[in-house]
Write a protein that holds these residues in place. Structure first.
Motif, PDB file in Angstrom:
ATOM      1  N   ASN A  49       0.832  -1.197   0.000  1.00 54.02           N
ATOM      2  CA  ASN A  49       0.000   0.000   0.000  1.00 54.02           C
ATOM      3  C   ASN A  49       0.867   1.247   0.000  1.00 54.02           C
ATOM      4  O   ASN A  49       1.913   1.285   0.635  1.00 54.02           O
ATOM      5  N   ARG A  50       0.417   2.258  -0.708  1.00 51.17           N
ATOM      6  CA  ARG A  50       1.078   3.560  -0.707  1.00 51.17           C
ATOM      7  C   ARG A  50       0.195   4.523   0.067  1.00 51.17           C
ATOM      8  O   ARG A  50      -1.001   4.280   0.246  1.00 51.17           O
ATOM      9  N   ILE A  51       0.759   5.624   0.483  1.00 52.32           N
ATOM     10  CA  ILE A  51       0.004   6.627   1.212  1.00 52.32           C
ATOM     11  C   ILE A  51       0.353   8.001   0.648  1.00 52.32           C
ATOM     12  O   ILE A  51       1.496   8.262   0.293  1.00 52.32           O
ATOM     13  N   ALA A  52      -0.665   8.840   0.534  1.00 48.02           N
ATOM     14  CA  ALA A  52      -0.455  10.213   0.061  1.00 48.02           C
ATOM     15  C   ALA A  52      -1.114  11.164   1.047  1.00 48.02           C
ATOM     16  O   ALA A  52      -2.189  10.874   1.580  1.00 48.02           O
ATOM     17  N   VAL A  53      -0.463  12.278   1.292  1.00 45.86           N
ATOM     18  CA  VAL A  53      -1.019  13.333   2.142  1.00 45.86           C
ATOM     19  C   VAL A  53      -1.240  14.557   1.264  1.00 45.86           C
ATOM     20  O   VAL A  53      -0.291  15.072   0.670  1.00 45.86           O
ATOM     21  N   SER A  54      -2.489  14.953   1.156  1.00 47.18           N
ATOM     22  CA  SER A  54      -2.873  16.109   0.338  1.00 47.18           C
ATOM     23  C   SER A  54      -2.255  16.037  -1.064  1.00 47.18           C
ATOM     24  O   SER A  54      -1.727  17.008  -1.588  1.00 47.18           O
ATOM     25  N   GLY A  55      -2.286  14.835  -1.646  1.00 51.48           N
ATOM     26  CA  GLY A  55      -1.841  14.641  -3.020  1.00 51.48           C
ATOM     27  C   GLY A  55      -0.378  14.297  -3.209  1.00 51.48           C
ATOM     28  O   GLY A  55       0.035  13.990  -4.319  1.00 51.48           O
ATOM     29  N   ALA A  56       0.420  14.347  -2.150  1.00 50.01           N
ATOM     30  CA  ALA A  56       1.851  14.051  -2.267  1.00 50.01           C
ATOM     31  C   ALA A  56       2.150  12.681  -1.653  1.00 50.01           C
ATOM     32  O   ALA A  56       1.839  12.442  -0.489  1.00 50.01           O
ATOM     33  N   LEU A  57       2.753  11.798  -2.455  1.00 50.71           N
ATOM     34  CA  LEU A  57       3.102  10.471  -1.937  1.00 50.71           C
ATOM     35  C   LEU A  57       4.112  10.592  -0.807  1.00 50.71           C
ATOM     36  O   LEU A  57       5.036  11.406  -0.862  1.00 50.71           O
ATOM     37  N   VAL A  58       3.911   9.771   0.216  1.00 47.76           N
ATOM     38  CA  VAL A  58       4.815   9.724   1.368  1.00 47.76           C
ATOM     39  C   VAL A  58       5.705   8.499   1.190  1.00 47.76           C
ATOM     40  O   VAL A  58       5.203   7.381   1.064  1.00 47.76           O
ATOM     41  N   ALA A  59       7.008   8.698   1.153  1.00 47.72           N
ATOM     42  CA  ALA A  59       7.947   7.601   0.914  1.00 47.72           C
ATOM     43  C   ALA A  59       7.987   6.631   2.092  1.00 47.72           C
ATOM     44  O   ALA A  59       8.089   5.422   1.909  1.00 47.72           O
ATOM     45  N   ASP A  60       7.915   7.145   3.298  1.00 53.09           N
ATOM     46  CA  ASP A  60       8.008   6.326   4.501  1.00 53.09           C
ATOM     47  C   ASP A  60       6.773   6.587   5.355  1.00 53.09           C
ATOM     48  O   ASP A  60       6.586   7.687   5.869  1.00 53.09           O
ATOM     49  N   LYS A  61       5.924   5.563   5.488  1.00 51.68           N
ATOM     50  CA  LYS A  61       4.676   5.733   6.253  1.00 51.68           C
ATOM     51  C   LYS A  61       4.933   6.243   7.663  1.00 51.68           C
ATOM     52  O   LYS A  61       4.139   6.991   8.211  1.00 51.68           O
ATOM     53  N   ALA A  62       6.057   5.842   8.250  1.00 53.30           N
ATOM     54  CA  ALA A  62       6.375   6.264   9.619  1.00 53.30           C
ATOM     55  C   ALA A  62       6.572   7.769   9.718  1.00 53.30           C
ATOM     56  O   ALA A  62       6.483   8.342  10.804  1.00 53.30           O
ATOM     57  N   SER A  63       6.815   8.437   8.584  1.00 55.82           N
ATOM     58  CA  SER A  63       7.015   9.888   8.605  1.00 55.82           C
ATOM     59  C   SER A  63       5.715  10.659   8.407  1.00 55.82           C
ATOM     60  O   SER A  63       5.735  11.896   8.345  1.00 55.82           O
ATOM     61  N   LEU A  64       4.590   9.950   8.316  1.00 55.28           N
ATOM     62  CA  LEU A  64       3.291  10.610   8.132  1.00 55.28           C
ATOM     63  C   LEU A  64       3.050  11.637   9.226  1.00 55.28           C
ATOM     64  O   LEU A  64       3.207  11.345  10.418  1.00 55.28           O
ATOM     65  N   ALA A  65       2.680  12.831   8.818  1.00 56.50           N
ATOM     66  CA  ALA A  65       2.338  13.908   9.755  1.00 56.50           C
ATOM     67  C   ALA A  65       1.243  14.744   9.111  1.00 56.50           C
ATOM     68  O   ALA A  65       1.523  15.608   8.294  1.00 56.50           O
TER      69      ALA A  65
END
Length: 81
Positions: A49-65
């Protein structure tokens, strides 16, 4: 609303029974997983699974903020041809 909008696609939306949920802000990866229903949280942890915050892909899920007003999209791998 002063929260974070979670967009769910594919099998994740099927597991949630909805394509969108709202959670309180701020939100990091551990907080997101803790706030999701157990089955959905387990599925979200799939490394494909990938994750994006406000349209920008996050390389490392642990860095999600994510902060108030942000949108988090959980993007499962696409299948088919």
């Amino acid at each position: 609303m002063a929260g974070v909008r979670i967009i769910l696609l594919g099998k994740l939306a099927d597991l949630a029974g909805s394509s969108e949920i709202a959670l309180p802000a701020p939100l990091d990866w551990a907080g997101l997983l803790a706030a999701l229903p157990e089955g959905l949280a387990q599925a979200a942890q799939d490394p494909r699974n990938r994750i994006a915050v406000s349209g920008a892909l996050v390389a490392d899920k642990a860095s999600l903020a994510a902060t108030a007003g942000d949108e988090i999209a959980l993007l499962p791998p696409v299948s088919g041809g």
